[in-house]
Design a protein around this motif. Structure first.
Motif, PDB file in Angstrom:
ATOM      1  N   ASN A   1      69.262 -52.354  55.659  1.00  0.00           N
ATOM      2  CA  ASN A   1      69.017 -50.944  55.936  1.00  0.00           C
ATOM      3  C   ASN A   1      69.756 -50.049  54.958  1.00  0.00           C
ATOM      4  O   ASN A   1      70.795 -50.418  54.436  1.00  0.00           O
ATOM      5  N   ASN A   2      69.221 -48.881  54.733  1.00  0.00           N
ATOM      6  CA  ASN A   2      69.638 -48.037  53.607  1.00  0.00           C
ATOM      7  C   ASN A   2      71.007 -47.388  53.759  1.00  0.00           C
ATOM      8  O   ASN A   2      71.604 -47.345  54.824  1.00  0.00           O
TER       9      ASN A   2
ATOM     10  N   PHE B   1      63.231 -47.373  50.921  1.00  0.00           N
ATOM     11  CA  PHE B   1      64.288 -48.346  50.626  1.00  0.00           C
ATOM     12  C   PHE B   1      63.752 -49.770  50.747  1.00  0.00           C
ATOM     13  O   PHE B   1      63.994 -50.605  49.880  1.00  0.00           O
ATOM     14  N   ASP B   2      63.021 -50.038  51.816  1.00  0.00           N
ATOM     15  CA  ASP B   2      62.463 -51.377  52.004  1.00  0.00           C
ATOM     16  C   ASP B   2      61.410 -51.699  50.953  1.00  0.00           C
ATOM     17  O   ASP B   2      61.320 -52.840  50.484  1.00  0.00           O
ATOM     18  N   MET B   3      60.619 -50.707  50.569  1.00  0.00           N
ATOM     19  CA  MET B   3      59.638 -50.927  49.502  1.00  0.00           C
ATOM     20  C   MET B   3      60.348 -51.334  48.215  1.00  0.00           C
ATOM     21  O   MET B   3      59.923 -52.258  47.529  1.00  0.00           O
ATOM     22  N   PHE B   4      61.427 -50.627  47.905  1.00  0.00           N
ATOM     23  CA  PHE B   4      62.149 -50.894  46.664  1.00  0.00           C
ATOM     24  C   PHE B   4      62.935 -52.202  46.709  1.00  0.00           C
ATOM     25  O   PHE B   4      62.900 -52.989  45.774  1.00  0.00           O
ATOM     26  N   THR B   5      63.644 -52.443  47.785  1.00  0.00           N
ATOM     27  CA  THR B   5      64.538 -53.603  47.824  1.00  0.00           C
ATOM     28  C   THR B   5      63.840 -54.892  48.231  1.00  0.00           C
ATOM     29  O   THR B   5      64.220 -55.967  47.764  1.00  0.00           O
ATOM     30  N   SER B   6      62.836 -54.796  49.115  1.00  0.00           N
ATOM     31  CA  SER B   6      62.255 -56.015  49.686  1.00  0.00           C
ATOM     32  C   SER B   6      60.765 -56.172  49.419  1.00  0.00           C
ATOM     33  O   SER B   6      60.171 -57.173  49.813  1.00  0.00           O
ATOM     34  N   LYS B   7      60.161 -55.155  48.814  1.00  0.00           N
ATOM     35  CA  LYS B   7      58.724 -55.153  48.559  1.00  0.00           C
ATOM     36  C   LYS B   7      57.937 -55.334  49.857  1.00  0.00           C
ATOM     37  O   LYS B   7      56.951 -56.050  49.919  1.00  0.00           O
TER      38      LYS B   7
ATOM     39  N   VAL C   1      66.456 -42.252  58.349  1.00  0.00           N
ATOM     40  CA  VAL C   1      65.130 -42.594  58.868  1.00  0.00           C
ATOM     41  C   VAL C   1      64.069 -42.344  57.797  1.00  0.00           C
ATOM     42  O   VAL C   1      63.204 -43.196  57.545  1.00  0.00           O
ATOM     43  N   ILE C   2      64.134 -41.184  57.141  1.00  0.00           N
ATOM     44  CA  ILE C   2      63.168 -40.839  56.085  1.00  0.00           C
ATOM     45  C   ILE C   2      63.229 -41.848  54.937  1.00  0.00           C
ATOM     46  O   ILE C   2      62.213 -42.208  54.346  1.00  0.00           O
TER      47      ILE C   2
ATOM     48  N   TYR D   1      67.599 -39.058  47.184  1.00  0.00           N
ATOM     49  CA  TYR D   1      67.720 -40.478  47.557  1.00  0.00           C
ATOM     50  C   TYR D   1      66.372 -41.067  47.994  1.00  0.00           C
ATOM     51  O   TYR D   1      65.908 -42.034  47.385  1.00  0.00           O
ATOM     52  N   PRO D   2      65.711 -40.514  49.018  1.00  0.00           N
ATOM     53  CA  PRO D   2      64.435 -41.140  49.393  1.00  0.00           C
ATOM     54  C   PRO D   2      63.363 -40.993  48.313  1.00  0.00           C
ATOM     55  O   PRO D   2      62.536 -41.895  48.134  1.00  0.00           O
ATOM     56  N   ALA D   3      63.382 -39.873  47.579  1.00  0.00           N
ATOM     57  CA  ALA D   3      62.348 -39.665  46.555  1.00  0.00           C
ATOM     58  C   ALA D   3      62.470 -40.680  45.417  1.00  0.00           C
ATOM     59  O   ALA D   3      61.469 -41.273  45.005  1.00  0.00           O
TER      60      ALA D   3
END
Length: 188
Positions: free
Chosen positions: A63-64, A49-55, A43-44, A172-174
């Motif tokens: 999903n991550n 992840f979406d910012m990085f992969t899909s902008k 969830v965190i 991972y999230p950082a």
């Protein structure tokens, strides 16, 4: 070029993470807490992840990896529980393969990173750890560089190394948050 480098690093890391999910399943003191931790960090990690992969800030179609690892843990947990309850190897293998198929389809339906490949690799590592590297690689052969990660799992000596539990989970999230911010900032 930078994107390709990150992609290669991810392909190398993938089998190592799945291998250690299986190892963690057998070595953790509390499987429920282990699953909860993976889910919470899923969830965190989702917005970064979406910012990085899909902008974007939310992409329901991808999903991550933390969610993928949680599904792998659930799958091997169910299979391991049934192993003690089902008499006969043929029946157990049949049931476990049906569970893997169901989990793999679930991973695809939920748009999890590495979809069914992760579930198949987790099952192979669970059932045949020595053959897991070779068979696992064949299950995801399209990802050429993953062979390096599968090879690295063969070097594992079964001993727990020095642990930085929360650093490892937060990494991972950082790191994908930083990469996501860079993607927005540099407009790439």
């Amino acid at each position: 070029y930078l994107s390709n480098i990150f992609s290669v690093l991810g392909r190398i890391a993938f089998p190592i993470f799945v291998f250690f999910i299986v190892e963690g399943f057998f070595k953790t003191k509390n499987r429920k807490k282990y699953l909860l931790t993976l889910t919470v960090f899923g969830v965190i990690s989702e917005v970064p992840f979406d910012m990085f992969t899909s902008k974007t800030f939310f992409n329901q179609y991808w999903n991550n990896m933390m969610f993928t690892l949680a599904l792998c843990l659930i799958t091997i947990w169910i299979i391991d529980t049934l192993k003690g309850k089902i008499k006969g190897k043929v029946l157990w293998y049949t049931v476990s393969i049906i569970i893997v198929i169901f989990s793999g389809l679930s991973a695809m339906e939920l748009s999890l990173d590495y979809d069914y490949h992760a579930v198949v690799v987790a099952y192979i590592f669970y059932d045949k750890p020595l053959l897991g590297a070779g068979l696992g690689y064949l299950s995801i052969i399209k990802e050429l560089y993953s062979c390096l990660g599968f090879f690295m799992t063969l070097t594992y000596n079964g001993k727990r190394g020095k642990q930085y539990k929360w650093f490892n989970y937060l990494f991972y999230p950082a790191h994908i948050l930083i990469l996501g911010i860079l993607r927005f900032y540099l407009n790439i």
